[in-house]
Design a protein around this motif. Sequence first.
Motif, PDB file in Angstrom:
ATOM      1  N   UNK A   1      48.240  64.020  40.643  1.00 47.25           N
ATOM      2  CA  UNK A   1      49.381  63.644  41.473  1.00 47.25           C
ATOM      3  C   UNK A   1      50.629  63.421  40.624  1.00 47.25           C
ATOM      4  N   UNK A   2      50.433  62.948  39.394  1.00 50.95           N
ATOM      5  CA  UNK A   2      51.574  62.768  38.489  1.00 50.95           C
ATOM      6  C   UNK A   2      52.189  64.122  38.129  1.00 50.95           C
ATOM      7  N   UNK A   3      51.361  65.110  37.825  1.00 56.74           N
ATOM      8  CA  UNK A   3      51.858  66.461  37.526  1.00 56.74           C
ATOM      9  C   UNK A   3      52.601  67.021  38.735  1.00 56.74           C
ATOM     10  N   UNK A   4      52.052  66.818  39.917  1.00 63.96           N
ATOM     11  CA  UNK A   4      52.700  67.276  41.144  1.00 63.96           C
ATOM     12  C   UNK A   4      54.088  66.655  41.298  1.00 63.96           C
ATOM     13  N   UNK A   5      54.179  65.343  41.089  1.00 64.39           N
ATOM     14  CA  UNK A   5      55.471  64.669  41.212  1.00 64.39           C
ATOM     15  C   UNK A   5      56.500  65.221  40.256  1.00 64.39           C
ATOM     16  N   UNK A   6      56.113  65.436  39.009  1.00 65.34           N
ATOM     17  CA  UNK A   6      57.039  66.001  38.023  1.00 65.34           C
ATOM     18  C   UNK A   6      57.529  67.381  38.455  1.00 65.34           C
ATOM     19  N   UNK A   7      56.607  68.236  38.861  1.00 59.72           N
ATOM     20  CA  UNK A   7      56.971  69.609  39.214  1.00 59.72           C
ATOM     21  C   UNK A   7      57.952  69.650  40.382  1.00 59.72           C
ATOM     22  N   UNK A   8      57.697  68.848  41.398  1.00 62.40           N
ATOM     23  CA  UNK A   8      58.564  68.847  42.571  1.00 62.40           C
ATOM     24  C   UNK A   8      59.944  68.297  42.249  1.00 62.40           C
ATOM     25  N   UNK A   9      59.998  67.208  41.491  1.00 60.26           N
ATOM     26  CA  UNK A   9      61.289  66.590  41.210  1.00 60.26           C
ATOM     27  C   UNK A   9      62.131  67.415  40.246  1.00 60.26           C
TER      28      UNK A   9
ATOM     29  N   UNK B   1      58.301  56.018  42.722  1.00 61.22           N
ATOM     30  CA  UNK B   1      59.473  56.774  43.180  1.00 61.22           C
ATOM     31  C   UNK B   1      60.529  56.786  42.088  1.00 61.22           C
ATOM     32  N   UNK B   2      60.798  55.610  41.531  1.00 67.82           N
ATOM     33  CA  UNK B   2      61.824  55.496  40.497  1.00 67.82           C
ATOM     34  C   UNK B   2      61.479  56.319  39.270  1.00 67.82           C
TER      35      UNK B   2
ATOM     36  N   UNK C   1      62.631  60.665  35.663  1.00 66.20           N
ATOM     37  CA  UNK C   1      62.205  61.668  34.688  1.00 66.20           C
ATOM     38  C   UNK C   1      62.514  63.075  35.180  1.00 66.20           C
ATOM     39  N   UNK C   2      62.179  63.344  36.438  1.00 69.11           N
ATOM     40  CA  UNK C   2      62.439  64.668  36.991  1.00 69.11           C
ATOM     41  C   UNK C   2      63.911  64.980  37.065  1.00 69.11           C
ATOM     42  N   UNK C   3      64.706  63.995  37.475  1.00 71.80           N
ATOM     43  CA  UNK C   3      66.139  64.212  37.607  1.00 71.80           C
ATOM     44  C   UNK C   3      66.809  64.285  36.242  1.00 71.80           C
ATOM     45  N   UNK C   4      66.297  63.525  35.274  1.00 72.85           N
ATOM     46  CA  UNK C   4      66.854  63.614  33.921  1.00 72.85           C
ATOM     47  C   UNK C   4      66.639  65.013  33.349  1.00 72.85           C
ATOM     48  N   UNK C   5      65.455  65.569  33.634  1.00 70.04           N
ATOM     49  CA  UNK C   5      65.146  66.910  33.124  1.00 70.04           C
ATOM     50  C   UNK C   5      65.932  67.976  33.866  1.00 70.04           C
ATOM     51  N   UNK C   6      66.010  67.857  35.208  1.00 67.51           N
ATOM     52  CA  UNK C   6      66.686  68.886  35.982  1.00 67.51           C
ATOM     53  C   UNK C   6      68.089  68.544  36.413  1.00 67.51           C
ATOM     54  N   UNK C   7      68.324  67.248  36.702  1.00 65.58           N
ATOM     55  CA  UNK C   7      69.605  66.851  37.265  1.00 65.58           C
ATOM     56  C   UNK C   7      70.707  66.611  36.255  1.00 65.58           C
ATOM     57  N   UNK C   8      70.343  66.354  35.004  1.00 63.14           N
ATOM     58  CA  UNK C   8      71.373  66.211  33.962  1.00 63.14           C
ATOM     59  C   UNK C   8      71.600  67.551  33.277  1.00 63.14           C
ATOM     60  N   UNK C   9      70.530  68.214  32.904  1.00 61.93           N
ATOM     61  CA  UNK C   9      70.677  69.522  32.245  1.00 61.93           C
ATOM     62  C   UNK C   9      71.230  70.558  33.212  1.00 61.93           C
ATOM     63  N   UNK C  10      70.873  70.454  34.504  1.00 58.55           N
ATOM     64  CA  UNK C  10      71.341  71.419  35.490  1.00 58.55           C
ATOM     65  C   UNK C  10      72.856  71.506  35.572  1.00 58.55           C
ATOM     66  N   UNK C  11      73.554  70.395  35.880  1.00 54.40           N
ATOM     67  CA  UNK C  11      75.011  70.463  35.953  1.00 54.40           C
ATOM     68  C   UNK C  11      75.679  70.881  34.640  1.00 54.40           C
TER      69      UNK C  11
END
Length: 482
Positions: A276-284, A407-408, A413-423
């Motif tokens: 479930x942890x891997x799933x959460x990372x992948x989705x976020x 949730x946090x 972690x997911x947003x730091x990986x995708x949401x910071x590098x993305x923009x």
Amino acid sequence: MSQVQTATVRTNVPARLDRLPWSRWHWMVVVGLGTVWILDGLEVTIVGNLSGQLAKPGSGLHITQTQVTGLAAAVYVAGACTGALFFGWLTDRFGRRKLFIITLGVYLTATALTAFSFSAWWFFLCRFFTGFGIGGEYAAINSAIDELIPAKYRGRIDIMINGTFWLGALIGSLVTVPLLTELPTNLGWRMAFGLGVVLGLVILLVRRNVPESPRWLFIHGRDREAETLVGRIEREVEREKREDLPQPDNYITIRQRRSIGFLTIARTLFKRYPRRAVLGFALFIGQAFLYNAVTFGYAQVLETFFGVPSGWTGYYYAAIAIGNLLGPLTLAPLFDIVGRKPMISGTYLLSGVLLLVTAFLFTQGRLTAATMTACWCVVLFFASAGASSAYLTVSEVFPMETRAMAIAFFYAIGTAAGGITGPLLFAKLVGTGRVTDAALAFTIGGIVMILGGIVASILAVRAERRSLEEIARPLTAQETAE
């Protein structure tokens, strides 16, 4: 805390909440808590549409458009990640209600101060603390919603609420057009941020009536308060429906705790539930990369490649917002009817493939500003429902004691990986002015979404219409059973 008594208790509070029919009380919860996403959508859209205006001479800030869509966006997301972790821990420790009031106050203060920015560094600082408040909202709000909404409605309500991000985006898109075209350069963008303050104050008035989560109360030694609260809700629903509610016989035994340590939370996430942890990372990571890049940077694409004036990009963004809003509203019931696994994996895979098609058409020069926007509407119709399901997933597949922190954690972690590098990556590639570079940004977003869909097709949990305690037994209940 002196009145809190911890003991081993047997309770049917979760079953009583899950068997409730839909009522006006539930609508009050949805309006009071779900509107946080409108604020986030408003914030992200306003900054994206203001990027060209803020960079103009006479705006009052010495800042470039790339700094607004890249650095300022990354700072906002960094603040959201930090706020999610900080307030997530406090939410599990001190309760949902206290924190969803405090986090909204942080957002209101930071947004108001943004409107009075006098230099780039002040603007960046305010953006960080605006994100700090919004990030904290995610943990407190999503955990409270899932614990208060009956099991058979939880999936669709959570998806719809998370999708209202795009109602805020739609409001921000339409409002910024007259503010940027009719008002002086140094005033219009300040008024736009003031809109967020006004909306936040209205939400605060409604939110005062939302109670603490009964599930949180009985686990933290306040079982009498939980029983009283649920009894009051039941009487209110019975008066509305004019019928007696059946008494559920599904009880759970809980060894109450005042708090849960970080080591226990970490062991739960990664040792007890590693899949479930891997799933959460992948989705976020997938949804964060796609959405933070697009929402912060689409105005720059329109201006750079299609010559759309900065004051008019809001109309195009409004069209995208409508597509995004319709996706969750249309598809949400299917997450409870068809099921979590096919819907989560399907929305991720389909949106990723459609985005790759859009990137190809863009490189071939076959798109205009209008047709590019139409393509994005179709892509994000599916992606929006998928992105919403990421929050639903990590909220319902981990034990109650760790819910807000889970949730946090995955958001951060997911947003730091995708949401910071993305923009940052998106702004850099689009900023070159080369079609191939911008198409590369689209392609990366599509591939990341496809990978998230593949992971979901394997690891997603069939949580539809099941109680939270059945999906993941509380840690305290597991201890009692041992």
